[in-house]
Design an enzyme around this catalytic site. Structure first.
Site, PDB file in Angstrom:
ATOM      1  N   CYS A   2     -20.932  -6.456  -9.469  1.00 40.89           N
ATOM      2  CA  CYS A   2     -20.720  -7.448 -11.082  1.00 40.89           C
ATOM      3  C   CYS A   2     -21.281  -6.733 -12.064  1.00 40.89           C
ATOM      4  CB  CYS A   2     -21.177  -9.355 -10.787  1.00 40.89           C
ATOM      5  SG  CYS A   2     -20.250 -10.152  -9.525  1.00 40.89           S
ATOM      6  N   ARG A  27     -19.178  -1.372 -10.992  1.00 37.88           N
ATOM      7  CA  ARG A  27     -19.843  -2.544 -10.155  1.00 37.88           C
ATOM      8  C   ARG A  27     -19.200  -3.392  -9.242  1.00 37.88           C
ATOM      9  NH1 ARG A  27     -24.905  -1.872 -10.278  1.00 37.88           N
ATOM     10  NH2 ARG A  27     -25.146  -3.989  -9.528  1.00 37.88           N
ATOM     11  N   TRP A  72     -16.947  -8.416  -9.323  1.00 42.07           N
ATOM     12  CA  TRP A  72     -16.754  -8.257  -7.761  1.00 42.07           C
ATOM     13  C   TRP A  72     -17.154  -9.758  -7.290  1.00 42.07           C
ATOM     14  CZ3 TRP A  72     -19.519  -8.588  -3.040  1.00 42.07           C
ATOM     15  CH2 TRP A  72     -18.491  -8.156  -1.837  1.00 42.07           C
ATOM     16  N   ASN A 101     -25.439 -11.760 -11.869  1.00 42.75           N
ATOM     17  CA  ASN A 101     -25.124 -11.330 -10.458  1.00 42.75           C
ATOM     18  C   ASN A 101     -25.545 -11.371  -9.199  1.00 42.75           C
ATOM     19  OD1 ASN A 101     -23.317  -9.524 -12.678  1.00 42.75           O
ATOM     20  ND2 ASN A 101     -24.901  -7.567 -12.869  1.00 42.75           N
ATOM     21  N   GLY A 102     -25.266 -11.490  -8.311  1.00 40.29           N
ATOM     22  CA  GLY A 102     -25.888 -11.695  -7.473  1.00 40.29           C
ATOM     23  C   GLY A 102     -25.159 -12.988  -6.656  1.00 40.29           C
ATOM     24  N   GLU A 480     -15.180   7.625  10.210  1.00 44.88           N
ATOM     25  CA  GLU A 480     -15.074   8.467   8.919  1.00 44.88           C
ATOM     26  C   GLU A 480     -14.519   8.219   8.557  1.00 44.88           C
ATOM     27  OE1 GLU A 480     -16.722   7.551   6.329  1.00 44.88           O
ATOM     28  OE2 GLU A 480     -16.545   8.663   4.876  1.00 44.88           O
ATOM     29  N   LYS A 484     -12.336   5.759   5.324  1.00 44.87           N
ATOM     30  CA  LYS A 484     -11.102   6.457   4.293  1.00 44.87           C
ATOM     31  C   LYS A 484      -9.946   5.311   4.426  1.00 44.87           C
ATOM     32  CE  LYS A 484     -14.214   6.893   2.408  1.00 44.87           C
ATOM     33  NZ  LYS A 484     -15.254   7.611   2.959  1.00 44.87           N
ATOM     34  N   GLU A 487     -10.019   2.192   3.475  1.00 45.63           N
ATOM     35  CA  GLU A 487     -10.101   1.930   2.706  1.00 45.63           C
ATOM     36  C   GLU A 487      -8.967   1.967   1.522  1.00 45.63           C
ATOM     37  OE1 GLU A 487     -13.736   4.251   1.653  1.00 45.63           O
ATOM     38  OE2 GLU A 487     -14.173   2.950   0.460  1.00 45.63           O
ATOM     39  N   HIS A 503     -11.225   2.249  28.523  1.00 41.64           N
ATOM     40  CA  HIS A 503     -11.464   1.130  28.078  1.00 41.64           C
ATOM     41  C   HIS A 503     -10.886  -0.243  27.679  1.00 41.64           C
ATOM     42  CE1 HIS A 503     -14.442   2.484  31.495  1.00 41.64           C
ATOM     43  NE2 HIS A 503     -14.226   3.804  30.552  1.00 41.64           N
ATOM     44  N   LYS A 602     -17.668   0.135  -5.979  1.00 40.03           N
ATOM     45  CA  LYS A 602     -18.317   1.409  -5.644  1.00 40.03           C
ATOM     46  C   LYS A 602     -20.164   0.916  -5.726  1.00 40.03           C
ATOM     47  CE  LYS A 602     -18.707   5.553  -5.329  1.00 40.03           C
ATOM     48  NZ  LYS A 602     -18.218   6.497  -4.264  1.00 40.03           N
TER      49      LYS A 602
HETATM   50  O1  M6R Z   1     -24.541   3.498  -2.636  1.00 42.51           O
HETATM   51  P1  M6R Z   1     -24.245   4.247  -0.755  1.00 42.51           P
HETATM   52  O2  M6R Z   1     -24.059   5.706  -0.592  1.00 42.51           O
HETATM   53  O3  M6R Z   1     -25.440   3.411  -0.039  1.00 42.51           O
HETATM   54  O4  M6R Z   1     -22.744   2.780  -0.300  1.00 42.51           O
HETATM   55  C1  M6R Z   1     -23.017   2.356   1.589  1.00 42.51           C
HETATM   56  C2  M6R Z   1     -21.479   2.252   1.173  1.00 42.51           C
HETATM   57  O5  M6R Z   1     -21.105   1.089   0.355  1.00 42.51           O
HETATM   58  C3  M6R Z   1     -19.921   3.415   1.030  1.00 42.51           C
HETATM   59  O6  M6R Z   1     -20.198   4.530   1.850  1.00 42.51           O
HETATM   60  C4  M6R Z   1     -19.139   2.702   1.507  1.00 42.51           C
HETATM   61  O7  M6R Z   1     -18.715   2.574   2.598  1.00 42.51           O
HETATM   62  C5  M6R Z   1     -17.731   3.580   0.522  1.00 42.51           C
HETATM   63  N1  M6R Z   1     -16.420   2.936   0.210  1.00 42.51           N
HETATM   64  C6  M6R Z   1     -16.912   3.695   2.136  1.00 42.51           C
HETATM   65  O8  M6R Z   1     -16.148   5.345   1.211  1.00 42.51           O
END
Ligand code: M6R
Length: 607
Positions: A2, A27, A72, A101-102, A480, A484, A487, A503, A602
């Site tokens: 936020c 944010r 958010w 925020n929070g 990873e 991706k 996401e 397993h 982000k």
């Molecule tokens: O800013 P940070 O690297 O601490 O963020 C951690 C995660 O929130 C961040 O890597 C998130 O998983 C990404 N959206 C992945 O692409």
């Protein structure tokens, strides 16, 4: 998560609020809104679309004071009713407007108490309790009402509040979430924001509030009270007069641009980190008596930490564990006085990582290094030492260049620890560093695989599930790749160490559930290849990344993609590139919002 921006100035504040929201959209972008005060009281405009949409509808709004917010969603869906600012009362003339925020952790209890006293709620949010609490306590003095309200709130928050009865005043507080006040540039007036980015060009100087601070400002004056209620001065710093707007250039999305920026980002990071390590080791950094390493991170950064933990055990001969930050701080763990705590974060503001670091410090582990992309971040400020990645601004919510730069920095750190521990000879270190320096060119070669990846993306775009496999450090690469994929393409993807397939997860394999595997030509290749035969025997279709020195042919149920050869630990970086491109191109084909995937943000500053 936020974003807050607000203030009182001597001209129309609405363009400042909207510009601030645009800059804060990273944010949270579930909804946005603003409230302004005018002759007829408080007015508000909210949208569950993007800030651009809000701006369209706000064209005729004019006021000298207001509050604005991007959300958010945490408590309550992204609806207009749940969008900020929140008003109290919900019927008739609003008295109080709040942006927040929070999270207010005891909001259920507060809400029940307010409902019992006759208050009606218009939203499902925790924020709305703040508005009603302040309204309930308001006796003509907004500052006192806010301070009393805060005393009954638990959680982590930053708030800004206005009242229709005192339109020339903004009151706010910081408890766990960042907030700063700014002096309007070149004119009278004050501003508030959760991120200095929102104040660039509009505030001449700004001051970060400290934990527990409460502020109040009018057009002409500002004062700050500490948690103890004493008037305090905070450090005022000059705010940059402009922000450089990131340009897309020839790319379609920031994610694509950032994937292609990796050769330069890596070269900058490798140079910078090496220089920093040389200076640091000449000074006071000494890894000789470190007996173990604890790596703390979330999401993509956790995957980098997981790879680094294996590198450290292999090359330094000391125990290294990567832990998901949000879990670590809530479990009983055994501290080690000589343990080095390494936090990994792109933003340096992820609250889970920050609080995990604080937890480690409380346990007595005071030696910490932050691997971070933002030099001014809270994580850097709170760490004993830091190594900065030089990935440049990462706009896409899906982290790409930050991840590979984290790996490069972590590898350089591994070598420094290995040398200090006497496990790596000078010659071995030099050899590894030469490999590291050669990486940017190989990443450029890996990016040239894009046309083949596009053909894979076309084949996979309609699948609803994909399994990712790897072994050793490549299990984290597979994780990873799966993250991706989830996401940005919204395809359900899970990663497994290839040996685990039999397993349980093998039951999922059908012609509809393809497998993507990363298989460098190392000591585990044959084992992994056997695991893939088990998949093919069950009519599973395999997409396989291999090192370019392996002569494997594609088949009816097997597609092979040779990746530029990089022997040893750094192969993890090379094999990541095609997986980033794959997720990106599937997302494009599925027409998702690539740079702002649904439900995400982000920077994650709530637990
Ligand atoms: O800013 P940070 O690297 O601490 O963020 C951690 C995660 O929130 C961040 O890597 C998130 O998983 C990404 N959206 C992945 O692409």
């Amino acid at each position: 998560m936020c974003g807050i921006v607000g203030g009182i100035v001597d001209s129309n504040i609405v363009p400042t609020l909207l510009q601030g929201l645009l800059r804060l959209e990273y944010r949270g972008y579930d909804s946005c809104g603003l409230s302004i005060s005018g002759e007829s009281g408080l007015r508000r405009l909210r949208s569950i679309s993007r800030v651009k949409d809000l701006a369209e509808n706000a064209r005729d709004l004019k006021s000298r004071s207001g509050l604005a917010h991007v959300r958010w969603a945490s408590h309550g869906r992204p609806t207009i009713a749940n969008a900020h600012p929140h008003f109290s009362p919900t019927a008739g003339e609003p008295l109080i407007s709040v942006v927040h925020n929070g999270i207010i952790e005891n909001y259920i209890e507060l809400r029940a108490r307010l409902i019992a006293s006759g208050v009606s709620f218009a939203s499902e949010t925790d924020t709305e309790v703040i508005a009603h609490l302040v309204a309930d306590l308001y006796r003509g003095d907004l500052l006192s009402a806010v301070r009393e309200a805060i005393a009954s709130m638990r959680g982590s928050f930053a708030i800004a509040v206005m009242s229709s009865r005192d339109p020339d005043r903004v009151v706010g507080a910081r408890a766990g979430s960042p907030l700063l006040v700014g002096r309007a540039a070149g004119k009278s007036g004050y501003l508030v924001a959760s991120d200095v980015l929102a104040l660039a060009g509009v505030a001449g100087e700004a001051a970060y509030l400290e934990e527990g601070d409460v502020f109040a400002f009018s057009r002409d004056d500002v004062f700050i009270l500490s948690a103890e209620g004493k008037a305090v001065e905070r450090h005022w710093f000059a705010v940059s007069s402009s922000v450089s707007t990131p340009e897309l250039g020839p790319f379609q999305h920031f994610m694509q641009k950032e994937i292609f920026e990796q050769p330069n980002a890596l070269a900058d990071t490798i140079d910078g980190v090496q220089a920093d390590l040389v200076t640091a080791q000449r000074g006071e950094w000494d890894f000789g008596d470190v007996d173990s390493v604890l790596l703390l991170a979330c999401g993509t950064s956790f995957h980098a930490a997981k790879i680094a933990a294996q590198w450290i055990e292999t090359h330094c001969g000391i125990v290294a564990n990567a832990e998901i930050a949000s879990e670590y701080k809530y479990r009983v763990s055994v501290p080690g006085p000589n343990r080095l705590v390494v936090t990994v974060s792109q933003s340096g503001e992820t609250i889970d990582t920050l609080t995990a670091l604080r937890h480690a410090k409380r346990l007595g582990m005071t030696r910490s290094i932050a691997i971070c992309n933002v030099g001014t971040s809270a994580l850097v400020r709170e760490s004993d030492r830091h190594l900065l990645t030089r990935a440049g601004l990462e706009v896409g919510v899906a982290s790409t260049k930050a991840f590979t730069c984290q790996l490069a920095a972590l590898f350089a750190l591994t070598l420094a620890i290995g040398r200090a521990q006497g496990r790596l000879s000078e010659e071995m270190e030099r050899d590894h560093l030469t490999q590291l320096q050669g990486l940017p060119d190989k990443v450029s070669a890996a990016l040239a695989l894009e046309p083949t990846i596009i053909s894979w993306a076309q084949a996979l775009q309609r699948r609803e599930h994909v399994l990712f496999l790897g072994r050793g450090i490549h299990y984290a690469v597979a994780m990873e790749g799966a993250l991706k994929m989830k996401e940005v393409s919204y395809i359900h993807a899970d990663a497994y160490p290839a040996g685990e397939l039999k397993h349980g997860p093998l039951a999922l394999v059908t012609p509809e559930v393809p497998i993507v595997a990363t298989a460098p030509n190392d000591e585990l290749f044959e084992k992994l290849y056997s695991n893939l035969q088990e998949v093919r025997a069950r009519r599973g279709f395999v997409y396989l990344l291999v090192d370019s020195d392996l002569s494997l042919e594609s088949d009816d149920d097997l597609r092979i993609l040779p990746v530029p050869l990089q022997r040893g630990p750094l192969a993890a970086i090379l094999h990541t590139i095609p997986l980033q491109l794959l997720a990106y191109h599937i997302a494009c084909l599925r027409q998702t919002d690539v740079d702002k995937p649904r439900n995400l943000a982000k920077s994650l500053t709530v637990e």
